[in-house]
Design a protein around this motif. Structure first.
Motif, PDB file in Angstrom:
ATOM      1  N   GLY A  20     -18.507  -4.189 -64.685  1.00  0.00           N
ATOM      2  CA  GLY A  20     -18.888  -3.859 -66.198  1.00  0.00           C
ATOM      3  C   GLY A  20     -18.050  -3.286 -66.996  1.00  0.00           C
ATOM      4  O   GLY A  20     -18.329  -3.012 -68.233  1.00  0.00           O
ATOM      5  N   ILE A  21     -16.668  -3.468 -66.856  1.00  0.00           N
ATOM      6  CA  ILE A  21     -15.577  -2.693 -67.567  1.00  0.00           C
ATOM      7  C   ILE A  21     -14.659  -3.969 -67.819  1.00  0.00           C
ATOM      8  O   ILE A  21     -14.397  -4.658 -67.060  1.00  0.00           O
ATOM      9  CB  ILE A  21     -15.077  -1.829 -66.928  1.00  0.00           C
ATOM     10  N   TRP A  22     -14.262  -4.373 -69.201  1.00  0.00           N
ATOM     11  CA  TRP A  22     -13.452  -5.197 -69.508  1.00  0.00           C
ATOM     12  C   TRP A  22     -11.934  -4.719 -69.226  1.00  0.00           C
ATOM     13  O   TRP A  22     -11.503  -3.676 -69.694  1.00  0.00           O
ATOM     14  CB  TRP A  22     -13.544  -5.506 -71.161  1.00  0.00           C
ATOM     15  N   VAL A  23     -11.408  -5.436 -68.422  1.00  0.00           N
ATOM     16  CA  VAL A  23      -9.854  -5.217 -68.044  1.00  0.00           C
ATOM     17  C   VAL A  23      -8.839  -6.027 -68.607  1.00  0.00           C
ATOM     18  O   VAL A  23      -9.229  -7.303 -68.559  1.00  0.00           O
ATOM     19  CB  VAL A  23      -9.675  -5.036 -66.658  1.00  0.00           C
ATOM     20  N   VAL A  24      -7.833  -5.547 -69.442  1.00  0.00           N
ATOM     21  CA  VAL A  24      -6.848  -6.351 -69.919  1.00  0.00           C
ATOM     22  C   VAL A  24      -5.927  -7.082 -68.788  1.00  0.00           C
ATOM     23  O   VAL A  24      -5.452  -6.143 -68.114  1.00  0.00           O
ATOM     24  CB  VAL A  24      -5.958  -5.880 -71.112  1.00  0.00           C
ATOM     25  N   VAL A  25      -5.812  -8.138 -68.856  1.00  0.00           N
ATOM     26  CA  VAL A  25      -4.847  -8.675 -67.852  1.00  0.00           C
ATOM     27  C   VAL A  25      -3.569  -8.730 -68.277  1.00  0.00           C
ATOM     28  O   VAL A  25      -2.978  -9.328 -69.223  1.00  0.00           O
ATOM     29  CB  VAL A  25      -5.339 -10.356 -67.550  1.00  0.00           C
ATOM     30  N   ASP A  71       0.310  -9.654 -68.754  1.00  0.00           N
ATOM     31  CA  ASP A  71       1.058 -11.262 -68.998  1.00  0.00           C
ATOM     32  C   ASP A  71       1.724 -11.578 -67.655  1.00  0.00           C
ATOM     33  O   ASP A  71       1.387 -12.741 -67.401  1.00  0.00           O
ATOM     34  CB  ASP A  71       1.819 -11.134 -70.232  1.00  0.00           C
ATOM     35  N   ASP A  72       2.191 -10.699 -67.118  1.00  0.00           N
ATOM     36  CA  ASP A  72       2.969 -11.111 -65.827  1.00  0.00           C
ATOM     37  C   ASP A  72       1.950 -11.188 -64.704  1.00  0.00           C
ATOM     38  O   ASP A  72       2.538 -11.745 -63.684  1.00  0.00           O
ATOM     39  CB  ASP A  72       3.876 -10.188 -65.678  1.00  0.00           C
ATOM     40  N   ALA A  73       0.715 -10.961 -64.714  1.00  0.00           N
ATOM     41  CA  ALA A  73      -0.340 -11.263 -63.830  1.00  0.00           C
ATOM     42  C   ALA A  73      -0.860 -12.691 -63.716  1.00  0.00           C
ATOM     43  O   ALA A  73      -1.581 -13.384 -62.846  1.00  0.00           O
ATOM     44  CB  ALA A  73      -1.416 -10.269 -63.873  1.00  0.00           C
ATOM     45  N   VAL A  74      -0.560 -13.400 -65.151  1.00  0.00           N
ATOM     46  CA  VAL A  74      -1.366 -14.392 -65.050  1.00  0.00           C
ATOM     47  C   VAL A  74      -0.437 -15.722 -64.532  1.00  0.00           C
ATOM     48  O   VAL A  74       0.754 -15.941 -64.677  1.00  0.00           O
ATOM     49  CB  VAL A  74      -1.289 -15.051 -66.969  1.00  0.00           C
ATOM     50  N   ILE A  75      -1.301 -16.253 -63.585  1.00  0.00           N
ATOM     51  CA  ILE A  75      -0.608 -17.791 -63.095  1.00  0.00           C
ATOM     52  C   ILE A  75      -0.432 -18.513 -63.914  1.00  0.00           C
ATOM     53  O   ILE A  75      -1.478 -19.157 -64.375  1.00  0.00           O
ATOM     54  CB  ILE A  75      -1.394 -17.966 -61.698  1.00  0.00           C
ATOM     55  N   THR A  76       0.834 -19.372 -64.045  1.00  0.00           N
ATOM     56  CA  THR A  76       0.930 -20.466 -65.211  1.00  0.00           C
ATOM     57  C   THR A  76       0.938 -21.744 -64.498  1.00  0.00           C
ATOM     58  O   THR A  76       0.872 -22.709 -65.187  1.00  0.00           O
ATOM     59  CB  THR A  76       2.119 -20.098 -65.687  1.00  0.00           C
ATOM     60  N   GLU A  77       0.831 -22.018 -63.135  1.00  0.00           N
ATOM     61  CA  GLU A  77       0.880 -23.061 -62.575  1.00  0.00           C
ATOM     62  C   GLU A  77      -0.471 -23.790 -62.532  1.00  0.00           C
ATOM     63  O   GLU A  77      -1.572 -23.043 -62.823  1.00  0.00           O
ATOM     64  CB  GLU A  77       1.457 -23.202 -61.118  1.00  0.00           C
ATOM     65  N   ASN A 122      -6.736 -12.624 -78.754  1.00  0.00           N
ATOM     66  CA  ASN A 122      -5.475 -12.183 -79.424  1.00  0.00           C
ATOM     67  C   ASN A 122      -4.257 -12.592 -78.177  1.00  0.00           C
ATOM     68  O   ASN A 122      -3.246 -11.897 -78.409  1.00  0.00           O
ATOM     69  CB  ASN A 122      -5.274 -10.820 -79.643  1.00  0.00           C
ATOM     70  N   GLY A 123      -4.384 -13.865 -77.872  1.00  0.00           N
ATOM     71  CA  GLY A 123      -3.439 -14.361 -76.900  1.00  0.00           C
ATOM     72  C   GLY A 123      -3.218 -13.631 -75.425  1.00  0.00           C
ATOM     73  O   GLY A 123      -2.261 -13.948 -74.900  1.00  0.00           O
ATOM     74  N   HIS A 124      -4.085 -12.738 -75.226  1.00  0.00           N
ATOM     75  CA  HIS A 124      -4.235 -11.998 -73.795  1.00  0.00           C
ATOM     76  C   HIS A 124      -5.802 -12.357 -73.282  1.00  0.00           C
ATOM     77  O   HIS A 124      -6.678 -12.554 -73.795  1.00  0.00           O
ATOM     78  CB  HIS A 124      -3.935 -10.676 -74.172  1.00  0.00           C
ATOM     79  N   TYR A 125      -5.668 -12.299 -71.911  1.00  0.00           N
ATOM     80  CA  TYR A 125      -6.751 -12.551 -71.087  1.00  0.00           C
ATOM     81  C   TYR A 125      -7.432 -11.296 -70.963  1.00  0.00           C
ATOM     82  O   TYR A 125      -6.685 -10.197 -70.825  1.00  0.00           O
ATOM     83  CB  TYR A 125      -6.407 -13.217 -69.982  1.00  0.00           C
ATOM     84  N   ILE A 168      -8.947   0.010 -62.096  1.00  0.00           N
ATOM     85  CA  ILE A 168      -8.759  -1.277 -61.603  1.00  0.00           C
ATOM     86  C   ILE A 168      -7.661  -1.781 -62.508  1.00  0.00           C
ATOM     87  O   ILE A 168      -7.557  -1.677 -63.740  1.00  0.00           O
ATOM     88  CB  ILE A 168     -10.115  -1.961 -61.653  1.00  0.00           C
ATOM     89  N   SER A 169      -6.607  -2.450 -61.716  1.00  0.00           N
ATOM     90  CA  SER A 169      -5.719  -3.336 -62.310  1.00  0.00           C
ATOM     91  C   SER A 169      -5.693  -4.559 -61.823  1.00  0.00           C
ATOM     92  O   SER A 169      -6.177  -4.849 -60.744  1.00  0.00           O
ATOM     93  CB  SER A 169      -4.432  -2.744 -62.049  1.00  0.00           C
ATOM     94  N   ILE A 170      -5.073  -5.637 -62.320  1.00  0.00           N
ATOM     95  CA  ILE A 170      -5.139  -7.043 -62.051  1.00  0.00           C
ATOM     96  C   ILE A 170      -3.654  -7.489 -61.597  1.00  0.00           C
ATOM     97  O   ILE A 170      -2.618  -7.265 -62.379  1.00  0.00           O
ATOM     98  CB  ILE A 170      -5.411  -7.793 -63.379  1.00  0.00           C
ATOM     99  N   ARG A 171      -3.712  -7.924 -60.337  1.00  0.00           N
ATOM    100  CA  ARG A 171      -2.550  -8.345 -59.777  1.00  0.00           C
ATOM    101  C   ARG A 171      -2.035  -9.849 -60.112  1.00  0.00           C
ATOM    102  O   ARG A 171      -0.855 -10.270 -60.352  1.00  0.00           O
ATOM    103  CB  ARG A 171      -2.591  -8.253 -58.053  1.00  0.00           C
ATOM    104  N   CYS A 172      -3.389 -10.491 -60.146  1.00  0.00           N
ATOM    105  CA  CYS A 172      -3.168 -12.303 -60.391  1.00  0.00           C
ATOM    106  C   CYS A 172      -4.368 -12.608 -60.825  1.00  0.00           C
ATOM    107  O   CYS A 172      -5.504 -11.924 -60.667  1.00  0.00           O
ATOM    108  CB  CYS A 172      -2.879 -13.029 -58.973  1.00  0.00           C
ATOM    109  N   PHE A 173      -4.086 -13.465 -62.047  1.00  0.00           N
ATOM    110  CA  PHE A 173      -5.258 -13.885 -62.622  1.00  0.00           C
ATOM    111  C   PHE A 173      -5.222 -15.601 -62.917  1.00  0.00           C
ATOM    112  O   PHE A 173      -3.875 -15.880 -63.316  1.00  0.00           O
ATOM    113  CB  PHE A 173      -5.338 -13.562 -64.109  1.00  0.00           C
TER     114      PHE A 173
END
Length: 120
Positions: A78-83, A85-91, A69-72, A109-114
């Motif tokens: 073992g757990i799906w974590v939603v990334v 949008d501001d953690a996604v590296i676009t370069e 649905n447009g999100h990573y 768990i949170s995501i700082r960068c993806f």
């Protein structure tokens, strides 16, 4: 002065939170010091700030990440974590591999960068 059980619990919780925050801090143990990509990794950032280094991130295999649905999403421990949008590296991804920089805390768990790679 006697400590009440409530104050002992408050102190224990506060110490646990401080300890958890300390264990998730960035580290650079020098194992990638000779990599030609080290300067790039050291400057790599998402909307949440610097990713810290490739020593803090790790490669995610294809079955453990997806776009939905447009999100990573990333499967960590073992757990799906939603990334976020501001953690996604676009370069452009110079490493070629999908990588994630998770942060563990008392809240989970949170995501700082993806850094998305190419799914094969």
């Amino acid at each position: 002065m006697h400590c009440t059980n409530f104050s002992k619990i408050c102190i224990a919780v506060l110490l646990a939170i401080l300890w958890a925050g300390n264990t998730s801090s960035a580290r650079d143990d020098g194992r990638y010091a000779g990599s030609p990509l080290k300067p790039w990794f050291d400057r790599l950032r998402s909307g949440q700030g610097l990713c810290c280094s490739d020593a803090d991130g790790f490669v995610v295999s294809d079955p453990d990440w997806e776009s939905q649905n447009g999100h990573y999403r990333v499967r960590l421990e073992g757990i799906w974590v939603v990334v976020p949008d501001d953690a996604v590296i676009t370069e452009p991804n110079r490493a070629g591999r999908t990588m994630v920089w998770p942060v563990k805390s008392a809240l989970g768990i949170s995501i700082r960068c993806f850094l998305p790679g190419s799914m094969i």
